[in-house]
Motif scaffolding. Structure first.
Motif, PDB file in Angstrom:
ATOM      1  N   ASN A  95      -7.531  14.935   7.153  1.00  0.00           N
ATOM      2  CA  ASN A  95      -6.876  15.151   5.872  1.00  0.00           C
ATOM      3  C   ASN A  95      -6.503  16.619   5.769  1.00  0.00           C
ATOM      4  OD1 ASN A  95      -6.016  15.405   3.250  1.00  0.00           O
ATOM      5  ND2 ASN A  95      -7.832  14.518   2.326  1.00  0.00           N
ATOM      6  N   GLY A  96      -5.212  16.912   5.977  1.00  0.00           N
ATOM      7  CA  GLY A  96      -4.734  18.278   5.851  1.00  0.00           C
ATOM      8  C   GLY A  96      -4.200  18.578   4.464  1.00  0.00           C
ATOM      9  N   GLY A  97      -4.326  17.612   3.554  1.00  0.00           N
ATOM     10  CA  GLY A  97      -3.799  17.770   2.204  1.00  0.00           C
ATOM     11  C   GLY A  97      -4.787  18.427   1.259  1.00  0.00           C
ATOM     12  N   THR A  98      -4.444  18.369  -0.030  1.00  0.00           N
ATOM     13  CA  THR A  98      -5.282  18.995  -1.062  1.00  0.00           C
ATOM     14  C   THR A  98      -6.014  17.975  -1.924  1.00  0.00           C
ATOM     15  OG1 THR A  98      -3.391  19.088  -2.566  1.00  0.00           O
ATOM     16  CG2 THR A  98      -3.780  21.031  -1.175  1.00  0.00           C
ATOM     17  N   LYS A  99      -5.735  16.677  -1.693  1.00  0.00           N
ATOM     18  CA  LYS A  99      -6.410  15.604  -2.434  1.00  0.00           C
ATOM     19  C   LYS A  99      -7.165  14.726  -1.451  1.00  0.00           C
ATOM     20  CE  LYS A  99      -2.930  13.611  -4.217  1.00  0.00           C
ATOM     21  NZ  LYS A  99      -1.939  12.835  -4.959  1.00  0.00           N
ATOM     22  N   ALA A 100      -8.187  14.023  -1.964  1.00  0.00           N
ATOM     23  CA  ALA A 100      -8.949  13.109  -1.119  1.00  0.00           C
ATOM     24  C   ALA A 100      -8.024  12.032  -0.545  1.00  0.00           C
ATOM     25  CB  ALA A 100     -10.083  12.476  -1.909  1.00  0.00           C
ATOM     26  N   LEU A 101      -8.288  11.651   0.685  1.00  0.00           N
ATOM     27  CA  LEU A 101      -7.554  10.611   1.403  1.00  0.00           C
ATOM     28  C   LEU A 101      -8.422   9.363   1.437  1.00  0.00           C
ATOM     29  CD1 LEU A 101      -5.474   9.499   3.513  1.00  0.00           C
ATOM     30  CD2 LEU A 101      -6.778  10.762   5.238  1.00  0.00           C
ATOM     31  N   MET A 102      -7.844   8.212   1.102  1.00  0.00           N
ATOM     32  CA  MET A 102      -8.589   6.950   1.134  1.00  0.00           C
ATOM     33  C   MET A 102      -7.946   6.012   2.150  1.00  0.00           C
ATOM     34  SD  MET A 102     -10.989   4.831  -0.214  1.00  0.00           S
ATOM     35  CE  MET A 102     -11.313   5.040  -1.943  1.00  0.00           C
ATOM     36  N   LEU A 103      -8.772   5.443   3.019  1.00  0.00           N
ATOM     37  CA  LEU A 103      -8.331   4.458   4.000  1.00  0.00           C
ATOM     38  C   LEU A 103      -9.102   3.166   3.787  1.00  0.00           C
ATOM     39  CD1 LEU A 103      -8.572   6.745   7.169  1.00  0.00           C
ATOM     40  CD2 LEU A 103      -6.541   6.296   5.778  1.00  0.00           C
ATOM     41  N   THR A 104      -8.408   2.049   3.920  1.00  0.00           N
ATOM     42  CA  THR A 104      -9.057   0.739   3.946  1.00  0.00           C
ATOM     43  C   THR A 104      -8.758   0.163   5.322  1.00  0.00           C
ATOM     44  OG1 THR A 104      -8.755   0.490   1.562  1.00  0.00           O
ATOM     45  CG2 THR A 104      -9.226  -1.509   2.824  1.00  0.00           C
ATOM     46  N   VAL A 105      -9.809  -0.187   6.055  1.00  0.00           N
ATOM     47  CA  VAL A 105      -9.663  -0.520   7.474  1.00  0.00           C
ATOM     48  C   VAL A 105     -10.309  -1.869   7.769  1.00  0.00           C
ATOM     49  CG1 VAL A 105     -10.133   0.255   9.829  1.00  0.00           C
ATOM     50  CG2 VAL A 105      -9.782   1.941   8.009  1.00  0.00           C
ATOM     51  N   LEU A 106      -9.569  -2.722   8.496  1.00  0.00           N
ATOM     52  CA  LEU A 106     -10.107  -3.969   9.018  1.00  0.00           C
ATOM     53  C   LEU A 106     -10.351  -3.778  10.509  1.00  0.00           C
ATOM     54  CD1 LEU A 106     -10.870  -6.960   8.718  1.00  0.00           C
ATOM     55  CD2 LEU A 106      -8.467  -7.501   9.232  1.00  0.00           C
ATOM     56  N   TYR A 107     -11.606  -3.860  10.918  1.00  0.00           N
ATOM     57  CA  TYR A 107     -11.999  -3.750  12.321  1.00  0.00           C
ATOM     58  C   TYR A 107     -12.079  -5.153  12.908  1.00  0.00           C
ATOM     59  CZ  TYR A 107     -13.776   0.972  11.298  1.00  0.00           C
ATOM     60  OH  TYR A 107     -13.912   2.284  10.923  1.00  0.00           O
ATOM     61  N   LEU A 108     -11.435  -5.368  14.040  1.00  0.00           N
ATOM     62  CA  LEU A 108     -11.569  -6.594  14.830  1.00  0.00           C
ATOM     63  C   LEU A 108     -12.283  -6.147  16.096  1.00  0.00           C
ATOM     64  CD1 LEU A 108      -7.888  -7.760  14.318  1.00  0.00           C
ATOM     65  CD2 LEU A 108      -9.897  -8.546  13.058  1.00  0.00           C
ATOM     66  N   ASN A 109     -13.605  -6.179  16.045  1.00  0.00           N
ATOM     67  CA  ASN A 109     -14.440  -5.515  17.023  1.00  0.00           C
ATOM     68  C   ASN A 109     -15.222  -6.512  17.860  1.00  0.00           C
ATOM     69  OD1 ASN A 109     -14.731  -2.770  17.535  1.00  0.00           O
ATOM     70  ND2 ASN A 109     -16.722  -2.644  16.535  1.00  0.00           N
ATOM     71  N   PRO A 110     -15.443  -6.241  19.148  1.00  0.00           N
ATOM     72  CA  PRO A 110     -16.390  -7.068  19.891  1.00  0.00           C
ATOM     73  C   PRO A 110     -17.760  -6.971  19.210  1.00  0.00           C
ATOM     74  CG  PRO A 110     -15.155  -5.637  21.379  1.00  0.00           C
ATOM     75  CD  PRO A 110     -14.845  -5.191  19.979  1.00  0.00           C
TER      76      PRO A 110
END
Length: 129
Positions: A95-110
């Motif tokens: 995050n190189g910005g000035t506000k918090a970054l939010m990610l929502t991630v779906l993992y398809l993991n072994p």
């Protein structure tokens, strides 16, 4: 420390990041994990790769996402992208910005694999941080 929102700091080498798991389901030899991550301004994941495929939704802020060639890649709010598996696709989430970054991630993991595997930063990363 109490974490009422369920977000917990991510382990090093990540800095300024915290995550929470929203759902987890094991199907045969696969595990599906839905996870939210917050990256504070100046924070990053550390260089890493995944054993499985990820589908990422940027739900707030802008994600800087260079790969091992350090070429600039940016994803803005409401952008969806796929992260392929494998060491050759190692990357950094920053995050190189000035506000918090939010990610929502779906993992398809072994099943029984870690969510990520740390790698050494590429030589070009000395200038990319």
């Amino acid at each position: 420390m109490d974490h009422p929102s369920g977000f917990r700091p991510n382990p090093p080498p990540a800095t300024g990041t915290r995550s929470r798991v929203l759902a987890r389901l094991r199907v045969a030899r696969w595990e599906l994990i839905l996870r939210q991550t917050i990256i504070e301004p100046g924070g990053d994941s550390g260089w890493h790769y995944h054993d499985g495929t990820l589908v990422v939704l940027v739900t707030g802020g802008t994600l800087d996402h260079p790969g091992m060639d350090c070429a600039p890649v940016r994803y803005g709010p409401w952008r969806v992208f796929r992260e392929p598996s494998g060491r050759e696709r190692a990357h950094l989430a920053r995050n190189g910005g000035t506000k918090a970054l939010m990610l929502t991630v779906l993992y398809l993991n072994p099943a029984d694999s870690p969510l990520s595997r740390q790698v050494e930063p590429p030589p070009c990363a000395q200038d990319a941080r």
